[in-house]
Design an enzyme around this catalytic site. Structure first.
Site, PDB file in Angstrom:
ATOM      1  CG  ASP A 138      -0.196  -0.001   2.536  1.00 24.94           C
ATOM      2  OD1 ASP A 138       1.052   0.009   2.522  1.00 24.94           O
ATOM      3  OD2 ASP A 138      -0.856  -0.025   3.585  1.00 24.94           O
ATOM      4  CG  HIS A 191      23.184  30.954  -4.273  1.00 29.91           C
ATOM      5  ND1 HIS A 191      22.251  31.153  -5.247  1.00 29.91           N
ATOM      6  CD2 HIS A 191      24.172  31.829  -4.531  1.00 29.91           C
ATOM      7  CE1 HIS A 191      22.654  32.108  -6.056  1.00 29.91           C
ATOM      8  NE2 HIS A 191      23.806  32.525  -5.646  1.00 29.91           N
ATOM      9  CG  ASP A 229      27.036  28.200 -12.181  1.00 25.66           C
ATOM     10  OD1 ASP A 229      27.924  28.082 -11.320  1.00 25.66           O
ATOM     11  OD2 ASP A 229      26.131  27.361 -12.348  1.00 25.66           O
ATOM     12  CE  LYS A 275      23.827  27.351 -14.451  1.00 26.37           C
ATOM     13  NZ  LYS A 275      24.059  26.095 -13.728  1.00 26.37           N
TER      14      LYS A 275
HETATM   15  C1  R5P Z   1      23.934  25.394  -9.960  1.00 26.92           C
HETATM   16  O1  R5P Z   1      23.892  26.349  -9.253  1.00 26.92           O
HETATM   17  C2  R5P Z   1      24.742  24.208  -9.624  1.00 26.92           C
HETATM   18  O2  R5P Z   1      26.013  24.563  -9.163  1.00 26.92           O
HETATM   19  C3  R5P Z   1      24.876  23.277 -10.802  1.00 26.92           C
HETATM   20  O3  R5P Z   1      25.509  23.961 -11.854  1.00 26.92           O
HETATM   21  C4  R5P Z   1      23.540  22.814 -11.259  1.00 26.92           C
HETATM   22  O4  R5P Z   1      22.764  22.382 -10.200  1.00 26.92           O
HETATM   23  C5  R5P Z   1      23.688  21.706 -12.267  1.00 26.92           C
HETATM   24  O5  R5P Z   1      22.412  21.288 -12.631  1.00 26.92           O
HETATM   25  P1  R5P Z   1      22.153  20.619 -14.037  1.00 26.92           P
HETATM   26  O6  R5P Z   1      23.066  19.456 -14.165  1.00 26.92           O
HETATM   27  O7  R5P Z   1      20.700  20.215 -13.965  1.00 26.92           O
HETATM   28  O8  R5P Z   1      22.365  21.645 -15.099  1.00 26.92           O
END
Ligand code: R5P
Length: 309
Positions: free
Chosen positions: A36, A129, A168, A191
């Protein structure tokens, strides 16, 4: 008394490495799924007043969190002196802001849920972040182990003439640290994300680095969209097959093969999430952090968080 390390199913290899380096004994934990959809956890090794830890990497977190909390609660009921969580990959940290009206602030909600059931937490390179330290959202002692020294060592040992590229702004924290240790040149790119898998990356003129091997560094590869786009562009301008190095192999389906298809020469990750690309073992560093976290007082120490280089 020797600590006991329990592996949440699927984390056996990391748990064995952790127990070896701590040193600790392996405890048995089993999980049953009823037809379930409900689950039942069983602690097969009684904790008997010992320091305990559960190893559970929190990729695919929604499926794991409920059985994990059952396990933590049961260990306490059975008399564990303390229960720590070793989550080599920690989920939900990216949702640390309300990006659209009405969205859940998942990061602090998740942190408080874990903190209500565990005495301490050790993780590796949390994706912080806008939240700058685990202590901002975790009321329990929470330690972040940095994988950068191990990534730098792997690059030094395996890549001749590396050029480190961060896709990025968020990757700067890892790239600069690795570049310093590996004594390698580096660039951080720009990015723009337009969807879960759609990103645009601005690649600068890299002509002078044509005799170098691009090493793409990121904390996690999730859909793979970020590094796939970067690999495509670098191959498009005739650079050598890039080596992708990441901490967390989250890898949604096809992400790994997508990277190889795009022209990556190699994809290497740490073992925070079990995956075929794992080539860098962080279990010794995590064991050191766990040993020290388990000695912290569970009440007085609350609210302390730290980083280990
Ligand atoms: C973003 O801030 C992270 O550092 C990675 O660049 C990101 O999470 C990568 O995600 P994906 O492989 O989906 O592009």
């Amino acid at each position: 008394m020797t600590p006991l390390v329990y592996s949440y199913p699927g984390n056996e290899s990391f748990a064995a490495g952790l127990a070896l380096h701590w040193p600790a004994e392996a405890g048995g934990l089993s999980l049953h799924h009823f037809p379930d959809g409900e689950s039942l956890v069983r602690i097969d090794t009684p904790p008997g007043g010992r320091v305990t830890a559960i190893v559970c990497s929190l990729n695919d977190p929604d499926a794991k969190i409920w059985p994990l909390l059952q396990a933590a609660r049961t260990l306490k009921e059975l008399g564990a002196a303390s229960v720590g969580l070793v989550a080599p990959y920690l989920a939900y940290l990216r949702q640390d802001a309300r990006f659209h009206p009405g969205e859940a602030l998942s990061a602090p909600v998740f942190a408080h849920l874990l903190s209500a059931h565990f005495d301490w937490l050790v993780t590796v390179d949390p994706h912080l972040h806008r939240v700058h330290a685990l202590s901002e959202i975790f009321p329990i002692p929470a330690t972040a182990v940095a994988a950068a020294p191990l990534l730098a060592q792997w690059i030094t040992d395996h890549v001749a003439r590396p050029l480190l590229l961060g896709p990025d702004a968020e990757s700067r924290q890892w790239v600069t640290r690795i570049a310093e240790q590996a004594r390698a040149p580096w660039r951080i790119l720009e990015k723009l994300r337009s969807g879960d898998r759609e990103v645009a990356i601005k690649v600068p003129d890299l002509e002078v680095w044509r005799d170098h091997t691009p090493v793409l560094v990121d904390d996690m590869i999730s859909s793979g969209g970020t590094l796939i786009e970067l690999v495509r562009q670098l191959r498009g301008i005739g650079l050598r097959p890039p080596v992708c190095v990441a901490v967390h192999a989250v890898f949604a389906p096809y992400g790994y093969w997508g990277l190889l298809e795009a022209g990556a020469g190699q994809v290497v990750t740490t073992n925070t999430i079990a995956h075929g690309s794992n080539g860098i073992d962080v279990s010794a560093a995590v064991a050191e952090a766990s040993r020290s976290a388990a000695q912290m007082p569970s009440i007085e120490g609350r609210g302390r968080a730290r980083s280990i280089a």
